[in-house]
Enzyme design. Sequence first.
Site, short mmCIF file in Angstrom:
data_model
loop_
_atom_site.label_atom_id
_atom_site.label_comp_id
_atom_site.label_asym_id
_atom_site.label_seq_id
_atom_site.Cartn_x
_atom_site.Cartn_y
_atom_site.Cartn_z
N LYS A 45 -5.00 0.60 12.93
CA LYS A 45 -5.67 0.76 11.64
C LYS A 45 -7.34 1.10 12.05
CE LYS A 45 -2.28 -0.84 8.69
NZ LYS A 45 -1.42 -1.01 9.40
N GLU B 295 -9.95 -7.19 5.65
CA GLU B 295 -10.38 -6.22 4.82
C GLU B 295 -10.73 -6.69 3.41
OE1 GLU B 295 -8.43 -2.05 5.18
OE2 GLU B 295 -7.45 -2.89 3.41
N HIS C 251 2.89 -6.82 -1.62
CA HIS C 251 2.93 -5.66 -0.77
C HIS C 251 3.99 -5.02 -0.42
CE1 HIS C 251 -1.46 -6.60 -0.80
NE2 HIS C 251 -1.22 -7.95 -0.37
N ARG D 173 5.65 9.13 9.62
CA ARG D 173 7.02 9.23 9.65
C ARG D 173 7.60 9.62 8.30
NH1 ARG D 173 7.43 4.74 6.30
NH2 ARG D 173 5.93 3.24 6.92
#
Lengths: 165, 517
Positions: free
Chosen positions: B127, B215, B250, B307
């Site tokens: 990331k 984050e 999430h 993907r």
Amino acid sequence: MDWEIADLEDKFSVDLTEREGKVTISSVSVNGITDECPEIRISRVGKNPTIILETESGSRPAYVMKIDGKWWIHLKGEVYVVNEVEKGGKSSESTGGLSAPMPGIILEVMVKEGQRVREGQPLMTMEAMKMEHRIMAPKSGEVISLNYNKGDRVDMGATLVELGD
Amino acid sequence: MFPEWMKGAPTPFSSVLVANRGEIAVRVITAVKEAGLRAIAVYSDPDSNALHVEMADDAVHLPGNSLTENYLNSEAIILAAKSSGAQAIHPGYGFLSERADFARDVANAGIIWVGPSPEAIETMGDKISARSRMIESGVPVIPGDEIAIPEGSDHMGALASVAARVGYPLLLKASAGGGGKGMRVVHEPKMLRTEYEAAAREASAAFGDGTVYVERLLTGARHIEIQVLADKHGNCIHLNERDCSLQRRHQKVIEEAPSTAVSNDLRKSMGESAVLAAMAVDYVGAGTVELLLSPNGQYYFLEMNTRLQVEHPVTEMITGVDLVQKQLEIASGMTLGISQNSVGINGHSIEARIYAEDAKRGFLPSIGTLGVWIPPSGPGIRLDSGVRQGDQVTVDFDPMLAKLIVHAPDRKSAIRRMDSALSSFVALGVTTNIGFLRNALLHPSFTSGSITTDFLDSTSINEFDPEYTDPRLIVSIAASAKRLGLDKLANIHSNSDIDDHSGHSGDPFKTLSRRFP
């Protein structure tokens, strides 16, 4: 035979008569009290796990099957699980003990025996299906016994913690 | 022999090994067979009777008791491809689909990799490197401060100071994470250590990499993702957005396309950013650029999934493009065959993920025998399922059983169609989230199209209680069913010990003799 619905505490008993594949419910008592009961007739459909339920408001199909010892019912888009219990027998749901919701591994034990805990306090974390789950105290009370340690593998339904008052 | 449609392709192939299980293996195997190619499945011991094995033309057994020994074992899978004569490998999603090393090993073994280059997977998979590549390419990224925290280092001090700079609430993310695993929200400093340790453990268990980073948590945002397709000749297009804002911890619950929050102008802008992101890593194949859309209309790059995505069907429904077929075409070296201008939006599509989990008990995964499994059918209804009636649901794998997808002319009718499909979906023997999905779908926040990613986590579960049914009706049904002999209907056991009788354990085709009614 008495009946219990998962997530309800009431105990039901059902009086019925059967004639030529059609069951008529004569009365249903809830916790030993028999109230006026709506008219209910139930018949089976072929060899499928399907029944037709007739009430005053009309008839509709439902799916029923006994799976792994429990009755599973699908009615109007909702699923219900019904248990058979011995007449006058003890409730199948145990109280005081906190059981493992699924098989898994104990990651952490956050309390000690004899410790007082408040409702909602995390007692253990376990890992099942690659996700972590916290086992919380359902009520305030004293930890009477801790049956597993960190790293132990537990089966579904195993009593993890016993909570007293 | 190569199929007709592959004629003239630079790198044709005639067989594909599908390195996955469950519904995605079934989805890919179906597409591979439809394309006229030989489909080869792999399976571990608990999956020897699984649907994907039954559907494949051939199946290769992967030994070992843990995922790292079988489905996550790249050597074993490449060996399986060689022994079965597979000329290409499709990784599905999850498992090895985003392992750059695996993509590299596949190519080095002379097998065609249905997916992007190892370099693209590597850059987007980390990331932090993805973020810096996006900044270089002019794709907007989430505000906040970030730091890599290698596992095993003295992390708490560094983590605490970065957390203080970024500000609470914040998001701890495993750099190699995904699907909600290894991701934790931290609301206050005193929870930092607990949540960090949980995230690191989850990430290393699921992905074999414990690196976590920090984050800023954007509140009131929507999760909008753009499907992209790129061929090996430098052509890259986007296939509009999917709105996956209805999430729980999430994990996506219900997804739809198009999004009620995306105007034509915004779609164009987000689509262009997504294509830019894909081109920045010379992307090849089907991929998804995930964006967060904040309430003020600004959007930020979240990550790119290199993907196929779980929710890819909603895009297929509204665009008419079969993404798996396109993946195969691209892998054979063919050009895209679609121009950006020809991609339209036809109607509205919604997907609901059917999980074996108990919404009333904190969404704990549930297990049991799928004694009755009667999925809905009809116009505009699609089911991508990994299970069938009689299957055991165990703790061995992810609890997602199937995906129910509907397509209708507009959003309102798509919601009605989904509601009706969910309510006629009969799944007995294993507790599922079907009732919960229905209530979430019909919640005013969803029907009005104003769901943000924090909706499910901030809404009380009591709002999702089903309508009242007289419990006396329910027990009457059970008692009558018993009197009518429905308990003798089928011999449903909690353990399938069929192998003892068939005498050929390990043979994938023994499943054919074991079907419940």
